[in-house]
Design a protein around this motif. Structure first.
Motif, short mmCIF file in Angstrom:
data_model
loop_
_atom_site.label_atom_id
_atom_site.label_comp_id
_atom_site.label_asym_id
_atom_site.label_seq_id
_atom_site.Cartn_x
_atom_site.Cartn_y
_atom_site.Cartn_z
N ASN A 165 0.84 -1.16 0.06
CA ASN A 165 0.14 -0.11 0.02
C ASN A 165 0.89 1.35 0.03
OD1 ASN A 165 -2.47 -1.30 -0.02
ND2 ASN A 165 -2.87 -1.33 2.14
N LYS A 166 1.87 1.57 0.76
CA LYS A 166 2.83 2.42 0.95
C LYS A 166 3.64 2.63 -0.42
CE LYS A 166 1.10 3.95 3.79
NZ LYS A 166 0.27 5.26 3.56
N CYS A 167 4.14 1.40 -0.89
CA CYS A 167 4.83 1.47 -2.11
C CYS A 167 4.15 2.09 -3.23
CB CYS A 167 5.68 0.15 -2.37
SG CYS A 167 6.86 0.03 -1.03
N ASN A 168 2.69 1.58 -3.26
CA ASN A 168 1.85 2.22 -4.44
C ASN A 168 1.53 3.60 -4.06
OD1 ASN A 168 1.50 -0.58 -5.75
ND2 ASN A 168 -0.05 -0.91 -4.64
N ASP A 169 1.30 3.99 -3.15
CA ASP A 169 1.04 5.44 -2.73
C ASP A 169 2.45 6.17 -3.24
OD1 ASP A 169 -1.23 4.82 -1.57
OD2 ASP A 169 -0.61 5.17 0.46
N LEU A 170 3.52 5.81 -2.86
CA LEU A 170 4.91 6.19 -3.42
C LEU A 170 4.98 6.35 -4.92
CD1 LEU A 170 7.47 5.04 -0.80
CD2 LEU A 170 6.51 7.41 -0.93
N LEU A 171 4.51 5.32 -5.57
CA LEU A 171 4.39 5.15 -6.99
C LEU A 171 3.71 6.23 -7.63
CD1 LEU A 171 5.53 3.54 -9.67
CD2 LEU A 171 3.53 1.97 -9.27
N GLU A 172 2.23 6.44 -6.94
CA GLU A 172 1.64 7.48 -7.48
C GLU A 172 2.20 8.93 -7.62
OE1 GLU A 172 -2.99 9.19 -6.55
OE2 GLU A 172 -2.42 7.22 -5.88
N ILE A 173 2.78 8.97 -6.27
CA ILE A 173 3.44 10.52 -6.03
C ILE A 173 4.58 10.35 -7.39
CG2 ILE A 173 4.86 11.83 -4.51
CD1 ILE A 173 3.02 10.49 -2.44
N THR A 174 5.48 9.24 -7.49
CA THR A 174 6.58 9.35 -8.27
C THR A 174 6.01 9.51 -9.86
OG1 THR A 174 7.62 8.05 -6.88
CG2 THR A 174 8.48 8.15 -9.25
N LYS A 175 4.87 9.06 -10.21
CA LYS A 175 4.35 9.36 -11.52
C LYS A 175 3.90 10.76 -11.75
CE LYS A 175 2.64 4.58 -12.50
NZ LYS A 175 1.36 3.94 -12.56
N MET A 176 3.32 11.35 -10.29
CA MET A 176 2.98 12.83 -10.68
C MET A 176 4.20 13.73 -10.65
SD MET A 176 0.00 12.94 -7.63
CE MET A 176 -0.67 14.40 -8.15
N ILE A 177 5.50 13.41 -10.06
CA ILE A 177 6.69 14.23 -10.37
C ILE A 177 7.09 14.07 -11.82
CG2 ILE A 177 9.01 14.22 -9.51
CD1 ILE A 177 6.84 15.32 -7.39
N TYR A 178 7.02 12.65 -12.10
CA TYR A 178 7.64 12.70 -13.47
C TYR A 178 6.84 13.46 -14.69
CZ TYR A 178 11.20 9.20 -12.94
OH TYR A 178 12.30 8.68 -12.36
N GLY A 179 5.35 13.53 -14.30
CA GLY A 179 4.65 14.11 -15.27
C GLY A 179 4.60 15.96 -15.11
N TRP A 180 5.12 16.61 -13.73
CA TRP A 180 5.35 17.51 -13.41
C TRP A 180 6.74 17.75 -14.11
CZ3 TRP A 180 7.13 19.60 -7.94
CH2 TRP A 180 6.86 20.88 -7.77
N ILE A 181 7.76 17.03 -14.19
CA ILE A 181 8.78 17.27 -14.89
C ILE A 181 8.51 17.41 -16.42
CG2 ILE A 181 11.10 16.37 -15.52
CD1 ILE A 181 11.22 15.06 -12.65
N LYS A 182 7.87 16.45 -16.92
CA LYS A 182 7.57 16.45 -18.30
C LYS A 182 6.74 17.87 -18.82
CE LYS A 182 5.28 13.55 -22.00
NZ LYS A 182 4.31 12.50 -22.03
N ASN A 183 6.09 18.23 -18.02
CA ASN A 183 5.09 19.29 -18.45
C ASN A 183 5.63 20.76 -18.01
OD1 ASN A 183 3.09 17.83 -19.85
ND2 ASN A 183 2.16 17.42 -17.51
N GLY A 184 6.82 20.62 -17.22
CA GLY A 184 7.35 21.77 -16.52
C GLY A 184 8.59 22.26 -17.61
#
Length: 109
Positions: free
Chosen positions: A90-109
């Motif tokens: 559960n915690k690792c999945n939460d971290l994965l979701e946050i990581t994906k959001m960071i990668y999206g932020w990098i891509k769009n930033g």
């Protein structure tokens, strides 16, 4: 800004959810418990910092590094049987979701 707001909310939710899991850590391993808390707060702080910077990429990479460390800390807690497999996933999945959001932020930033 809307995506960053969701990212901040997800990180806050992650931090608040730690209390239920980390309370079961033995006193002999306070270092691991503290590292999880400290690193989580550092990630939130870096998200706020990057959100207010013009050149965000360095800070965003630091966030990704700290998220990877959190993943490792949970893996270690599971191997030491401080948390269950379900809690770890559960915690690792939460971290994965946050990581994906960071990668999206990098891509769009």
């Amino acid at each position: 800004m809307n995506n960053n707001f969701r990212l901040i909310n997800n990180m806050k939710k992650f931090i608040f959810s730690l209390d239920n899991i980390i309370i079961n850590f033995p006193k002999k391993d306070l270092v691991l418990k503290d590292k999880i808390y400290i690193t989580s707060y550092e990630v939130l702080e870096l998200i706020f910092l990057a959100n207010n910077q013009d050149n965000k990429i360095t800070t965003q990479k630091k966030i990704l590094s700290k998220l990877n460390m959190l993943d490792f800390y949970f893996e270690r807690a599971y191997k030491l049987q401080y948390i269950s497999e379900k809690q770890c996933l559960n915690k690792c999945n939460d971290l994965l979701e946050i990581t994906k959001m960071i990668y999206g932020w990098i891509k769009n930033g």
